[in-house]
Design an enzyme around this catalytic site. Structure first.
Site, PDB file in Angstrom:
ATOM      1  N   LEU A 388       0.856  -1.173   0.000  1.00  0.00           N
ATOM      2  CA  LEU A 388       0.000   0.000   0.000  1.00  0.00           C
ATOM      3  C   LEU A 388       0.899   1.233   0.000  1.00  0.00           C
ATOM      4  CD1 LEU A 388      -2.766  -0.804   2.672  1.00  0.00           C
ATOM      5  CD2 LEU A 388      -3.025  -0.817   0.194  1.00  0.00           C
ATOM      6  N   ASP A 389       0.442   2.308  -0.645  1.00  0.00           N
ATOM      7  CA  ASP A 389       1.186   3.565  -0.566  1.00  0.00           C
ATOM      8  C   ASP A 389       1.399   3.949   0.893  1.00  0.00           C
ATOM      9  OD1 ASP A 389       1.197   3.751  -3.281  1.00  0.00           O
ATOM     10  OD2 ASP A 389      -0.416   5.233  -3.401  1.00  0.00           O
ATOM     11  N   GLN A 390       2.485   4.633   1.177  1.00  0.00           N
ATOM     12  CA  GLN A 390       2.779   5.055   2.546  1.00  0.00           C
ATOM     13  C   GLN A 390       1.637   5.878   3.132  1.00  0.00           C
ATOM     14  OE1 GLN A 390       6.636   6.819   3.108  1.00  0.00           O
ATOM     15  NE2 GLN A 390       6.015   7.951   4.926  1.00  0.00           N
ATOM     16  N   THR A 392      -1.515   5.737   2.402  1.00  0.00           N
ATOM     17  CA  THR A 392      -2.795   5.019   2.405  1.00  0.00           C
ATOM     18  C   THR A 392      -2.869   4.084   3.610  1.00  0.00           C
ATOM     19  OG1 THR A 392      -2.853   5.073  -0.009  1.00  0.00           O
ATOM     20  CG2 THR A 392      -4.299   3.492   1.073  1.00  0.00           C
ATOM     21  N   HIS A 482      -0.283   4.615  -7.376  1.00  0.00           N
ATOM     22  CA  HIS A 482      -1.079   5.843  -7.238  1.00  0.00           C
ATOM     23  C   HIS A 482      -2.319   5.843  -8.142  1.00  0.00           C
ATOM     24  CE1 HIS A 482       2.608   8.358  -5.702  1.00  0.00           C
ATOM     25  NE2 HIS A 482       2.348   7.302  -4.969  1.00  0.00           N
TER      26      HIS A 482
END
Length: 538
Positions: A388-390, A392, A482
């Site tokens: 997961l994105d940092q 998110t 993203h």
């Protein structure tokens, strides 16, 4: 010489951050940051408009930059700089000058710059030879003429075929042989005519082609000569160039990095801008760099980019030192963000990853903390399945053995795992539901931002459903970096950024309001569908 300072009146208050220039000072071990903002980008676009009006700025691609700064009096000004040489010169009125120390090599530099200017003029002459346009025009004319000849020849061939069938039906003996021979003679004559046509073409355009080929070879030699001269000058400059930072320190590039740096280090616009601001006691507020002139393989005209990793990034930490930041010691003593396990069995584990915590460790000391590194402290074997994105939050799945990891990653790769997210958007949502399909491309010069690019982008799909005025459920079909953030923010998507999106949004918030709320997959051992859910934090 004209001052490189220009007065500035803010266009947007408060300003909005679009990206960050970052670096760790090699001496203080402090992470220092300077933002790229909407106001800085607006100044840069005004500079682009000026460059567009002057052909001298459009013949070669290079990086330009602007720095928004504040004087001791509180007055705001902006500076502008270019990378390397501009129109064959290192110093031009109105532009930030190069680094200190170059005067120690003034004779050598003047000699090399004179040679570079001569090479530049010769390159321009060879690139704009009038014979190039003449050659292209003649080539198009001959292509049209030969295509027309071939079309007429095909028509005549069809007529001869029809005549041959008639002759074979109505004629015999010598009369038939004579008629067929006449048709064959007509065909041979057309072949001769085509040969003569090609010979006439070659006689007219081959000399031009040879001249252009020789010019291209000369261009290649000149460009190589220019590169060699530039490298020679830059190696000498590294010994005398002095950088000043906002701590008041001044050091030569060669002293900062005795193992060496790529040629051109120190001549990019970001170091020029920051060094000048430090010398003049200006407080930097924001900076923006962009590419202009001609497109390159990895940069597009008019696009914004962060500092280049090869030349600028190694010295950026030193240049930004004194602007404040977070030291390694501060990072080490910062309390951990709690990590919640929401599901576990003997083959896999699912956690609720909080916003702000990376999925895996980063490359630098300040990003050592991550969900993966924490689980490794408690589990002997832990395997990453996805990320997961940092920024998110939400469900992050790990495997406890290699077989489970391979099984789950195969399901991800084959799009057999169904993911759901919830997001709060900046504005009211207009569309009740739909599908967003956009090609996403990771611009290597502007990481970590993703861009919509029809030529280079990879296809990405997201299904969305409106939950209330600002809340959205998102179901990504693909899993691009993203993806959900760009699909929400881009004008061809929802044109409505996720609240708190520091890369693609307009409104600041304590966090990115995006969470992975549900994950459905086929359990590797039970072979039954399995769903894990996590209630939204916002």
């Amino acid at each position: 010489m004209a001052s490189p300072r220009f007065p500035y009146q803010p266009q947007l208050e408060p300003d909005v951050v679009t990206a960050w220039y970052e670096g760790v000072c090699p001496a203080t071990k402090q992470l220092c940051r300077l933002p790229r903002t909407k106001n800085a980008e607006a100044i840069a676009r005004e500079l682009m408009a000026e460059l567009r009006e002057n052909p001298d700025f459009n013949w070669e691609g290079k990086m330009y930059g602007v720095l928004l700064a504040e004087m001791a009096t509180g007055q705001r000004v902006f500076l502008k700089a270019f990378s390397g040489l501009l129109k064959g010169e290192k110093v031009l009125p109105g532009w930030v000058p190069p680094m200190d120390g170059g005067d120690r090599l003034i004779l050598e530099e003047q000699e090399i710059l004179a040679q570079l200017r001569q090479i530049r003029r010769e390159i321009q002459r060879l690139e704009t030879l009038p014979e190039r346009k003449t050659y292209q025009t003649l080539q198009q004319q001959w292509q049209t003429k030969i295509a027309q000849f071939n079309q007429e020849r095909r028509q005549k061939k069809q007529v001869r075929r029809q005549k041959r069938e008639v002759y074979q039906t109505h004629l015999t003996g010598a009369e038939l042989a004579q008629a067929i021979a006449a048709l064959e003679e007509e065909s041979r004559q057309e072949s001769n005519n085509k040969r003569d046509l090609k010979q006439a073409r070659d006689q007219e355009i081959d000399p031009l082609a040879a001249m252009i080929h020789q010019a291209d070879q000369n261009l290649q030699s000149l460009r190589q000569r220019r590169k060699t001269l530039s490298r020679t000058l830059q190696k000498q400059m590294h010994q005398v160039y002095r950088l000043k930072n906002f701590q008041g320190e001044s050091k030569a590039i060669a002293d900062l990095f005795p193992t060496g740096l790529p040629t051109g280090t120190g001549d990019c616009c970001a170091p020029k801008l920051l060094n000048y601001a430090a010398k003049q006691n200006l407080k930097p507020l924001a900076m923006a760099e962009f590419w202009w002139g001609k497109n390159s393989p990895d940069k597009q005209v008019g696009e914004f980019y962060l500092a280049c990793e090869e030349r600028c990034q190694p010295i950026l930490g030193f240049l930004l030192s004194g602007l404040g930041g977070k030291s390694f010691q501060d990072i080490l003593t910062t309390p951990e963000i709690p990590l919640e396990i929401i599901y576990e069995d003997h083959s896999l584990i699912a956690i609720h990853k909080p916003a702000g915590l990376p999925s895996i460790p980063g490359r630098s000391s300040q990003t050592y903390d991550s969900a993966f590194s924490r689980l490794r402290r408690d589990y002997q074997d832990i395997f990453l399945v996805h990320r997961l994105d940092q920024d998110t939050s939400g469900i992050l799945l790990f495997a406890k053995n290699a077989e489970t990891q391979q099984n789950l990653q195969t399901q991800f790769r084959r799009r057999k795992i169904h993911k759901e997210y919830e997001a709060l958007l900046e504005e009211k949502i207009q569309r009740p539901e739909g599908m967003i399909t956009l090609p996403l491309w990771a611009d290597p010069g502007d990481r970590p931002r993703q861009k919509v690019d029809a030529q280079r982008g990879k296809p990405s799909e997201t299904y969305f459903v409106k939950l209330d005025s600002h809340r959205l459920k998102l179901k990504p079909i693909t899993g691009r970096t993203h993806q959900l953030r760009v699909h929400c923010a881009h004008p061809d998507g929802l044109n409505n950024p996720i609240l708190g999106d520091r890369l693609y949004g307009n409104r600041a918030a304590p966090r990115l309001h995006l969470q992975a709320t549900a994950l459905t997959f086929m359990h590797p051992e039970t072979k039954n569908p399995h769903t894990i859910q996590s209630a939204p934090e916002f």
